[in-house]
Structure formats: C-alpha cells, structure tokens
Scaffold this active site. Structure first.
Site, PDB file in Angstrom:
ATOM      1  N   LYS A  24       0.898  -1.333   0.218  1.00 19.02           N
ATOM      2  CA  LYS A  24      -0.077  -0.024  -0.050  1.00 19.02           C
ATOM      3  C   LYS A  24       0.920   1.022  -0.155  1.00 19.02           C
ATOM      4  O   LYS A  24       0.808   2.118  -0.944  1.00 19.02           O
ATOM      5  CB  LYS A  24      -1.093   0.070   1.343  1.00 19.02           C
ATOM      6  N   ASN A  25       1.914   1.307   0.978  1.00 13.56           N
ATOM      7  CA  ASN A  25       2.554   2.534   0.899  1.00 13.56           C
ATOM      8  C   ASN A  25       3.528   2.626  -0.024  1.00 13.56           C
ATOM      9  O   ASN A  25       4.335   3.745  -0.141  1.00 13.56           O
ATOM     10  CB  ASN A  25       3.235   2.648   2.362  1.00 13.56           C
ATOM     11  N   CYS A 118      -5.774  13.390  12.754  1.00 17.41           N
ATOM     12  CA  CYS A 118      -6.408  12.169  12.304  1.00 17.41           C
ATOM     13  C   CYS A 118      -6.406  11.267  13.796  1.00 17.41           C
ATOM     14  O   CYS A 118      -5.766  11.642  14.816  1.00 17.41           O
ATOM     15  CB  CYS A 118      -5.731  11.725  11.240  1.00 17.41           C
ATOM     16  N   ARG A 123      -0.718  15.329  12.127  1.00 16.59           N
ATOM     17  CA  ARG A 123       0.255  15.200  11.266  1.00 16.59           C
ATOM     18  C   ARG A 123       0.295  16.418  10.416  1.00 16.59           C
ATOM     19  O   ARG A 123      -0.004  16.407   9.486  1.00 16.59           O
ATOM     20  CB  ARG A 123      -0.078  13.921  10.454  1.00 16.59           C
ATOM     21  N   ASP A 306       4.111   1.152  11.998  1.00 18.15           N
ATOM     22  CA  ASP A 306       2.937   0.441  11.382  1.00 18.15           C
ATOM     23  C   ASP A 306       2.865  -0.951  11.861  1.00 18.15           C
ATOM     24  O   ASP A 306       1.791  -1.616  11.453  1.00 18.15           O
ATOM     25  CB  ASP A 306       2.948   0.536   9.922  1.00 18.15           C
ATOM     26  N   ARG A 398      -8.640  -0.474   4.126  1.00 14.23           N
ATOM     27  CA  ARG A 398      -7.824   0.655   3.506  1.00 14.23           C
ATOM     28  C   ARG A 398      -6.531  -0.083   3.306  1.00 14.23           C
ATOM     29  O   ARG A 398      -5.744   0.357   2.408  1.00 14.23           O
ATOM     30  CB  ARG A 398      -7.851   1.731   4.558  1.00 14.23           C
TER      31      ARG A 398
HETATM   32  C1  UD1 Z   1       4.050   7.069   6.342  1.00 15.81           C
HETATM   33  C2  UD1 Z   1       3.027   5.982   6.142  1.00 15.81           C
HETATM   34  C3  UD1 Z   1       2.208   5.479   7.072  1.00 15.81           C
HETATM   35  C4  UD1 Z   1       3.737   5.496   8.437  1.00 15.81           C
HETATM   36  C5  UD1 Z   1       4.529   6.448   8.374  1.00 15.81           C
HETATM   37  C6  UD1 Z   1       5.539   6.295   9.268  1.00 15.81           C
HETATM   38  C7  UD1 Z   1       2.090   6.265   3.762  1.00 15.81           C
HETATM   39  C8  UD1 Z   1       0.911   6.329   2.971  1.00 15.81           C
HETATM   40  N1  UD1 Z   1       1.850   6.159   5.012  1.00 15.81           N
HETATM   41  O1  UD1 Z   1       2.771   8.292   6.534  1.00 15.81           O
HETATM   42  O2  UD1 Z   1       1.839   4.358   7.066  1.00 15.81           O
HETATM   43  O3  UD1 Z   1       3.013   5.194   9.516  1.00 15.81           O
HETATM   44  O4  UD1 Z   1       4.928   6.884   6.811  1.00 15.81           O
HETATM   45  O5  UD1 Z   1       6.526   5.288   8.939  1.00 15.81           O
HETATM   46  O6  UD1 Z   1       3.191   5.715   3.347  1.00 15.81           O
HETATM   47  N2  UD1 Z   1       5.892  15.101  10.445  1.00 15.81           N
HETATM   48  C9  UD1 Z   1       5.944  16.314  10.381  1.00 15.81           C
HETATM   49  N3  UD1 Z   1       6.019  17.360   9.686  1.00 15.81           N
HETATM   50  C10 UD1 Z   1       5.740  16.973   8.167  1.00 15.81           C
HETATM   51  C11 UD1 Z   1       5.526  15.496   8.031  1.00 15.81           C
HETATM   52  C12 UD1 Z   1       5.386  14.571   8.986  1.00 15.81           C
HETATM   53  O7  UD1 Z   1       6.068  16.751  11.715  1.00 15.81           O
HETATM   54  O8  UD1 Z   1       6.035  17.671   7.477  1.00 15.81           O
HETATM   55  C13 UD1 Z   1       5.960  14.245  11.535  1.00 15.81           C
HETATM   56  C14 UD1 Z   1       4.421  13.345  11.465  1.00 15.81           C
HETATM   57  O9  UD1 Z   1       3.624  14.032  12.389  1.00 15.81           O
HETATM   58  C15 UD1 Z   1       4.732  12.257  12.194  1.00 15.81           C
HETATM   59  C16 UD1 Z   1       6.261  11.965  11.814  1.00 15.81           C
HETATM   60  O10 UD1 Z   1       6.636  13.200  11.034  1.00 15.81           O
HETATM   61  O11 UD1 Z   1       4.868  12.105  13.550  1.00 15.81           O
HETATM   62  C17 UD1 Z   1       6.160  10.996  10.842  1.00 15.81           C
HETATM   63  O12 UD1 Z   1       5.371  11.018   9.588  1.00 15.81           O
HETATM   64  P1  UD1 Z   1       5.749  10.576   8.204  1.00 15.81           P
HETATM   65  O13 UD1 Z   1       6.848  10.017   8.155  1.00 15.81           O
HETATM   66  O14 UD1 Z   1       5.644  11.708   7.092  1.00 15.81           O
HETATM   67  O15 UD1 Z   1       4.536   9.540   7.819  1.00 15.81           O
HETATM   68  P2  UD1 Z   1       3.615   9.831   6.421  1.00 15.81           P
HETATM   69  O16 UD1 Z   1       4.304   9.777   5.139  1.00 15.81           O
HETATM   70  O17 UD1 Z   1       2.354  10.266   6.803  1.00 15.81           O
END
Ligand code: UD1
Length: 416
Positions: A24-25, A118, A123, A306, A398
């Site tokens: 998925k990711n 969420c 996030r 995850d 999902r």
């Molecule tokens: C992706 C995965 C999700 C997984 C996560 C962490 C997908 C579609 N989803 O989510 O399943 O749990 O990686 O392995 O691939 N953050 C910030 N600022 C930003 C972006 C992120 O502070 O601009 C923080 C988030 O709040 C969170 C952390 O960074 O605490 C990790 O987030 P991130 O790695 O970005 O996760 P996703 O890409 O949303």
C-alpha cells in the site's frame, strides 16, 4: 463508512501459506508520481484496497484516466485539467497530499486541502511545504487549503528536520522535473522510498541514493510512461507473521523481501518464534510460551510504527512485562483501550505502554480506531476465547487486501 463487521472465533491455529499483496505505502506514491508523466504508465501488482480507490479518484478528478485490469493499474495523465485535491478526498486519505509535488512540478500549481488531525495524532505537512518553498514555490494558506505556485521549480539543498516518509516522497517527485539538482538530506530510508525512486528512474528520472539519508535528484525536462512492479507489503507480511505467532501456528508467508522485515523478524525471534528465511518467503513456527520483549518504534530500519499495534496485541499473550515505546507518532495507542476490553492488561504512560502478560483474552465487541489498530484487534481475536466482533472495518479495508479470505485459507474462523 461501511457498517460491516468482522466476526472471529478465537482459538484456531494458523497453518498453511498466505501470499502477500503489493505494498500500500509503495503503490500510493507511485500512483501519484504518474502525474509527472506525459505518457501512460502501467503499474503491476496493485493491491485491491480502499486507499487505492481513493487515490485513483483523486487522479481522475485532476483529469487523468485511470483503469484497472486484474492486478494492473493503467494511468494516463497526459492531459491534466485541474490542480486541486478537494477536502473530502484529503479527509478520506491523508496520502492525497502526495499529489502536491507532482502537480507543482508538472503544472506549476497545486491546491490541496490542509489535512486535519487524525486518529493517530496531528500530522503536519510543514516539511513538505518548506521543501517546496526552497525549490522556489510560493505557499499560501487560505480557506483550509494550501496553495502552492511556481513559475518553475529549481533544484535546492533541503534538510529535513525529521526523516518524514511523505515529505521525502513529495520532494523527490517535485525535484524530478525541477531545473537543476536537488539534494535532500536526512531523508526517510523506507523501502517504499526506494520503490518510488526506481519508478521515477524508469520514467526517465535521475534519482540516486534512495534508501540512504541523502538523495540526489537531477531534474529532467520530461518524464514518460513505463511499467513498474510494486514491492510486496512488508507490513501486511509482518501482520500475518504476528497472527501466526499468537495462535502458536506454522505459517509460510509468500511474496516477501525478507530484508524489509529484519526488525520484525529480530523481535519475533526474541519472543521465542522460529523464523526460516527463503528467497522470497518467510516461515514462522511457534512452540512453547511467548516471551515478553520491549520495542521502540523508529524510522526504517528501526521497528515500524505500522507494526506497533499488532505487536502490542501479541504481547498480551506473552509471559512478563513488555514496554512499547512509540516515537514516530503522538497518540498512537488508541488500540490499547479496545484490547483492554478483551481482557488485556495495558497501562499507558506518555509515549510508552506497558503490557503485562499473559492475559486471558476474551471475545468482545470492539472497534478499529485506525487501520493497524484494526488489525491488532483481529490478531487478538484469533487468540481470544469465544467470539469477537470487530467494527469499523472499513478502516482495515484501507490496507489489507482480501484479509478475511487470506486468513480463512490458513484455518482462521473468520467472516465478514
Ligand atoms: C507514512 C506511511 C504511514 C507510516 C508513516 C511512518 C504512507 C502512505 N503512510 O506516513 O503508514 O505510519 O509513514 O512510517 O506511506 N511530520 C511532521 N511534519 C511533516 C511531515 C511529518 O512533523 O511535514 C511528522 C508526523 O507528524 C509524524 C512523523 O513526522 O509524527 C512521521 O510522519 P511521516 O513519516 O511523514 O508519515 P507519513 O508519510 O504521513
């Protein structure tokens, strides 16, 4: 949201083999990356998931043509008519923000609804936006939307304060069509990032270093269609290994890249399971009592956030106290409360949870609070006495392709 439930009768050992679907990711960013291509792309081994439907709808709303043929997805984004991902789409799925980088690079404009909080904490997308700005985009926030515009993205040197998976992906995609070279530092190293880089390169991009902390992207003037096979889903694979472990089962998980599961395998071995690595399969056997072990979630190659909920479910049946520390997300322990309804002994203290085992789990009516939390409840139910009803299963849909059928095949008493 569907009102379907999953009903599980606990106490049956899993035995046999399960084939894992495409990740998925990995597939979500790959699908959004097709927006960079001026000719059609074919994506192979696409899992049948609600999230894939949502991202396909987002692409269609932008003017792309999307069609499924068996497990292949064809996307033709040669003509884009809009540059906006609407509120309802982003609310359905946060990963919709991954259209931003490609749209900005291809059309000079992207408008995306601000993702709200969420179930697993706030996030933000500040790292994505800071990167776009460094590449020459102007960012405005109005009426709940983020608007990014540029007369042309330029390569830049960008340091990420945290190795965000989404920010690394969005910026890699934007940089692929930018003028000049972009250097991303402190990037996420997840296998899904490598898969996206391979896809960009197959389209004619020049991305080097994916899978390390520094990624170098030389922008090219045009990207064109290609064929790409999605990597197998390491989280789905890990979830089934844990499901087997909690039932004392003997399971072969096929279509995996064992390297991607190193941290999960290491922890399952510590718990007392035997894991046999094949070239593209993993077999798990369990004999004797499970031992409590501690885990701490970290960016790859650390233990994946995850898998945290599923591992917590496993620890409810292990001997002793297990400390589970969540460092990637705030507020990702919602499943603890539902597990307690089934008889688990779990205390939360800030970013750590202490699970005292083994508990006598009993079937109950529970609800998934997010995708992986839902899977944790299914796992606990497999080892609980009596029948469990898991509600809110649209969340599980999902991310788990054919969950009920796959578990039925290996001896679980489960139905929808
Ligand atoms: C992706 C995965 C999700 C997984 C996560 C962490 C997908 C579609 N989803 O989510 O399943 O749990 O990686 O392995 O691939 N953050 C910030 N600022 C930003 C972006 C992120 O502070 O601009 C923080 C988030 O709040 C969170 C952390 O960074 O605490 C990790 O987030 P991130 O790695 O970005 O996760 P996703 O890409 O949303």
């Amino acid at each position: 949201m569907s009102e379907d439930k999953i009903i599980i009768e606990g106490g049956h050992r899993l035995k046999g083999s399960i084939t894992v679907s495409g990740a998925k990711n990995a597939v979500l960013p790959v699908i959004t990356a097709t927006l960079l291509s001026s000719t059609p792309c074919r994506i192979i081994d696409v899992p049948k998931l609600a999230d894939v439907e949502v991202i396909s709808q987002v692409l269609e709303s932008l003017g792309a043509k999307v069609s499924f043929l068996d497990k292949d997805l064809y996307v033709d984004a040669s003509n884009l008519s809009r540059c906006e991902a609407s509120d309802d789409m982003v609310r359905k799925m946060r990963a919709s923000i991954l259209v931003m980088g490609p749209l900005l690079a291809r059309t000079g404009k992207a408008k995306v609804s601000m993702p709200g909080g969420c179930a697993i904490g706030t996030r933000p997308i500040d790292l994505h936006l800071k990167g776009f700005e460094a590449m020459g985009a102007t960012i405005r926030k109005e009426h709940g939307y983020v608007l990014a515009e540029t007369a042309g993205l330029k390569g830049a040197r960008i340091y990420l304060d945290f190795p965000s998976v989404g920010a690394t992906e969005n910026l890699m995609m934007a940089a692929a069509l930018a003028k000049g070279t972009t250097i991303l530092e402190n990037t996420a190293e997840e296998p899904e990032i490598v898969d996206l880089a391979n896809f960009l390169n197959a389209m004619g991009g020049r991305v080097r270093g994916a899978g390390t902390k520094i990624i170098k992207i030389e922008g090219v003037p045009e990207l064109t269609g290609c064929e790409h096979q999605v990597i197998p889903d390491r989280i789905e694979a890990g979830s089934y290994l844990i499901a087997a472990a909690i039932t004392g089962g003997d399971l072969i998980v096929e279509n995996v890249i064992p390297d991607h599961l190193k941290p999960v395998i290491a922890k399952l071995e510590e718990v007392g399971c035997f894991i046999y690595e094949g070239e593209s399969s993993l077999q798990i056997k369990t004999a004797g009592p499970l031992q409590a072990v501690d885990i701490k979630t970290l960016p790859y190659p650390g233990f994946p956030t995850d898998m945290q909920a599923q591992f917590m479910a496993l620890m409810t049946k292990a001997q002793g106290a297990s400390v589970i520390t969540e460092t990637v997300f705030e507020n990702r322990f919602m499943h603890a409360e539902e597990l307690r309804r089934m008889g688990a002994d779990i205390r939360i203290n800030g970013r750590s949870a202490v699970v005292e085992g083994p508990s006598h789990l009993q079937g109950a009516a529970v609800k998934s609070t997010d995708l992986r939390a839902g899977m944790a409840l299914v796992i606990a139910a497999l080892a609980a006495e009596g029948t469990t009803e898991v509600g809110n299963i649209s969340l599980i849909d999902r991310g788990y392709d054919n969950l009920v059928e796959k578990l039925q095949q290996v001896g679980a008493k489960i139905r929808r």
